[in-house]
Design a protein around this motif. Sequence first.
Motif, PDB file in Angstrom:
ATOM      1  N   ARG A  80      20.495  71.092  22.583  1.00  0.00           N
ATOM      2  CA  ARG A  80      21.619  70.749  21.715  1.00  0.00           C
ATOM      3  C   ARG A  80      22.766  70.219  22.561  1.00  0.00           C
ATOM      4  O   ARG A  80      23.191  70.857  23.514  1.00  0.00           O
ATOM      5  CB  ARG A  80      22.056  71.996  20.957  1.00  0.00           C
ATOM      6  N   GLU A 136      26.573  69.424  22.767  1.00  0.00           N
ATOM      7  CA  GLU A 136      27.855  69.657  22.123  1.00  0.00           C
ATOM      8  C   GLU A 136      28.761  68.445  22.333  1.00  0.00           C
ATOM      9  O   GLU A 136      28.963  68.000  23.452  1.00  0.00           O
ATOM     10  CB  GLU A 136      28.519  70.903  22.714  1.00  0.00           C
ATOM     11  N   HIS A 150      26.746  72.174   9.479  1.00  0.00           N
ATOM     12  CA  HIS A 150      26.139  71.681  10.727  1.00  0.00           C
ATOM     13  C   HIS A 150      26.061  70.147  10.741  1.00  0.00           C
ATOM     14  O   HIS A 150      25.251  69.575  11.468  1.00  0.00           O
ATOM     15  CB  HIS A 150      24.728  72.261  10.891  1.00  0.00           C
ATOM     16  N   GLU A 169      26.805  68.566  14.129  1.00  0.00           N
ATOM     17  CA  GLU A 169      25.679  68.817  15.032  1.00  0.00           C
ATOM     18  C   GLU A 169      24.541  67.853  14.739  1.00  0.00           C
ATOM     19  O   GLU A 169      23.939  67.276  15.656  1.00  0.00           O
ATOM     20  CB  GLU A 169      25.203  70.256  14.845  1.00  0.00           C
ATOM     21  N   ASP A 173      25.318  64.451  16.087  1.00  0.00           N
ATOM     22  CA  ASP A 173      25.127  64.404  17.539  1.00  0.00           C
ATOM     23  C   ASP A 173      23.658  64.231  17.894  1.00  0.00           C
ATOM     24  O   ASP A 173      23.303  63.471  18.810  1.00  0.00           O
ATOM     25  CB  ASP A 173      25.664  65.684  18.182  1.00  0.00           C
ATOM     26  N   TRP A 174      22.810  64.948  17.154  1.00  0.00           N
ATOM     27  CA  TRP A 174      21.374  64.837  17.407  1.00  0.00           C
ATOM     28  C   TRP A 174      20.869  63.427  17.126  1.00  0.00           C
ATOM     29  O   TRP A 174      20.086  62.861  17.899  1.00  0.00           O
ATOM     30  CB  TRP A 174      20.609  65.837  16.535  1.00  0.00           C
TER      31      TRP A 174
END
Length: 323
Positions: A16, A18, A68, A71, A74-75
């Motif tokens: 992951r 950040e 999320h 997140e 970002d992925w």
Amino acid sequence: MPKRVNPKWGWTGMVRLEGYASPDDALGELDSHSEPAGDQRQALHRPLAGAQCDDLIKDLDLPLLDGHRTECHDWLNWIREDALRECLRRSQQPTRAEIHEALDQTGQLLRHFVDASEQRHADWIVQESPILAPGPLTVFWLFPRRLRTLADYAKKKARHADIAELVVLANAADRLADVLMLLDWASSDKISRELPEAYDYEVRHLVDAVRIAQRLEHATRTALETSKKRGGPLPQPTMVQVVIWLAELVERYGGTFTHNPYVGTAYDGSPQTPAGLFVLNFMWTCKPPLSASPQTVSNWMAAAIKWRNRARAPNSEIRERSF
């Protein structure tokens, strides 16, 4: 590697990231279908905006996405960077047809050099010796250098003695050296695979040069015949890996990753499920759609699902290697 990472997860041990990127949401919607091919390198540093990421996943049922979303964005950008890098690499790689053309031309010039050397003997001897015993890996940089030396010798000899055959030999050596030095990596790799493992690739005189040229010619012809028999597009394992990551992303947020290339009972060849359309639209943000047709993406999805099913099987060796 970014400084801020969380423990890996998924079958392939992703991490992951950040705060992967801070795209400017003011950029608005980007028409991913009109991405110029020449802008792919710049696109590596231009992540998708939040609105674009939301548009990609809008048709997916992701019950665990609440809270999320950043997140997930970002992925998506992390996976897209890998896909863009692969697109850029492949754009610089010759096609199978271009590789075949290069192999055929190399084989012809090798034969021309051997024929020219048989027309006139040259008392040519190399004074320098290699530091290491030359093997097949050295042939594409050592042999062209020796050919240049031979060509210079033959040209000087021809000027003093007015021998036309030596001019032909010099020109053949020069042209062959040019092709071998400029040969693309894919073509030279195919030839190298067909060369015998030995340490007698040094060239000290014309007899050696002819022997190595004949060996290279045989390897080149074999490589060309082998490549033609295989046919089809060049494999793209990195893009299959990208699809695997996208599948893990969908499932991480509670979605279902399925693939169906049929419309009713008729085979269409393009993705039809929400997950399939998500992957297709994602690929279209990475390169022009003609470079990643729906049928191509469908093949990547089928290969990714097959790999994941094998990885999930009990006692799977693939699963053990993934961690």
